[in-house]
Enzyme design. Structure first.
Site, PDB file in Angstrom:
ATOM      1  N   HIS A 206       0.959  -1.294   0.152  1.00  0.00           N
ATOM      2  CA  HIS A 206      -0.031   0.091  -0.012  1.00  0.00           C
ATOM      3  C   HIS A 206       1.367   1.456  -0.114  1.00  0.00           C
ATOM      4  O   HIS A 206       2.035   1.175   0.622  1.00  0.00           O
ATOM      5  CB  HIS A 206      -0.815  -0.373   1.297  1.00  0.00           C
ATOM      6  CG  HIS A 206      -0.917  -0.383   2.779  1.00  0.00           C
ATOM      7  ND1 HIS A 206       0.299  -1.201   2.975  1.00  0.00           N
ATOM      8  CD2 HIS A 206       0.267   0.589   3.369  1.00  0.00           C
ATOM      9  CE1 HIS A 206       0.358  -0.875   4.283  1.00  0.00           C
ATOM     10  NE2 HIS A 206       0.480   0.298   4.398  1.00  0.00           N
TER      11      HIS A 206
ATOM     12  N   HIS B  36       0.855   5.612   1.035  1.00  0.00           N
ATOM     13  CA  HIS B  36       0.166   6.455   1.537  1.00  0.00           C
ATOM     14  C   HIS B  36       0.697   7.637   0.871  1.00  0.00           C
ATOM     15  O   HIS B  36       0.926   7.490   0.082  1.00  0.00           O
ATOM     16  CB  HIS B  36       0.624   6.518   2.841  1.00  0.00           C
ATOM     17  CG  HIS B  36       0.907   5.767   4.397  1.00  0.00           C
ATOM     18  ND1 HIS B  36      -0.497   5.480   5.129  1.00  0.00           N
ATOM     19  CD2 HIS B  36       1.639   4.567   4.251  1.00  0.00           C
ATOM     20  CE1 HIS B  36      -0.053   4.528   5.910  1.00  0.00           C
ATOM     21  NE2 HIS B  36       0.803   3.967   4.944  1.00  0.00           N
TER      22      HIS B  36
END
Ligand code: AMP
Ligand code: ZN
Length: 152
Positions: free
Chosen positions: A111, A113
């Site tokens: 992932h 941010h």
């Protein structure tokens, strides 16, 4: 096997919270979705609009994600950063992806941010202290070591 060998065949890990979000088993506040990528608001808003961009398939982190998927995730991260500036009044954006727990990764599913930044000071901080005195390092040797490790 080194941890950055791609695990192409893994689609979903049963105990992975982001895999569950990707298939709709756990709800999220969706920002964007396509066949390979999902973006949603982080449950812990470092700043207003803090968004996570994930691969739908399970890869442990940025370093262990096949290039084509990694590029798609960052492509979406760029669009989201641009949108945060255009729609939220953000003045800047931090884009970061923690790899392995030693680097602060708490969820081992790739992932990125995307954290919008505001003025006046919004309270979010990434501080890069000079932890190692430059005088203690041989910079050409260091650069050459890293350089030799770069794969095609
Ligand atoms: P990291 O520490 O870099 O692995 O980031 C994981 C992020 O996932 C943290 O910022 C958490 O706040 C966020 N997070 C954990 N669970 C959820 C969830 N169910 N929905 C949205 N964000 C989450
Ligand atoms: Zn996963």
């Amino acid at each position: 096997m080194p941890p950055f060998v791609y695990e192409e065949e893994i689609i979903m890990i049963q105990d992975c919270i982001f895999c569950k979000i990707a298939v709709g088993l756990i709800p999220c506040t969706k920002v964007y979705e396509d066949d390979d990528v999902l973006a949603f608001l982080d449950i812990g808003q470092a700043t207003t609009g803090h968004t996570l961009v994930i691969s739908k398939k399970h890869y442990p982190n940025f370093l262990a994600t096949p290039k084509s998927i990694m590029h798609k995730v960052y492509d979406v991260a760029q669009k989201i950063g641009q949108a945060q500036i255009q729609t939220l009044g953000a003045r800047g954006v931090n884009v970061l992806s923690n790899c392995y727990k030693e680097a602060g990764q708490s969820i081992p599913h790739f992932h990125v941010h995307v954290i919008p930044r505001y003025e006046p000071a919004d309270g979010f901080r990434i501080e890069m202290y000079e932890n190692v005195h430059i005088g203690e390092l041989n910079l050409p040797v260091l650069a050459s070591k890293i350089s030799k490790g770069i794969k095609e």
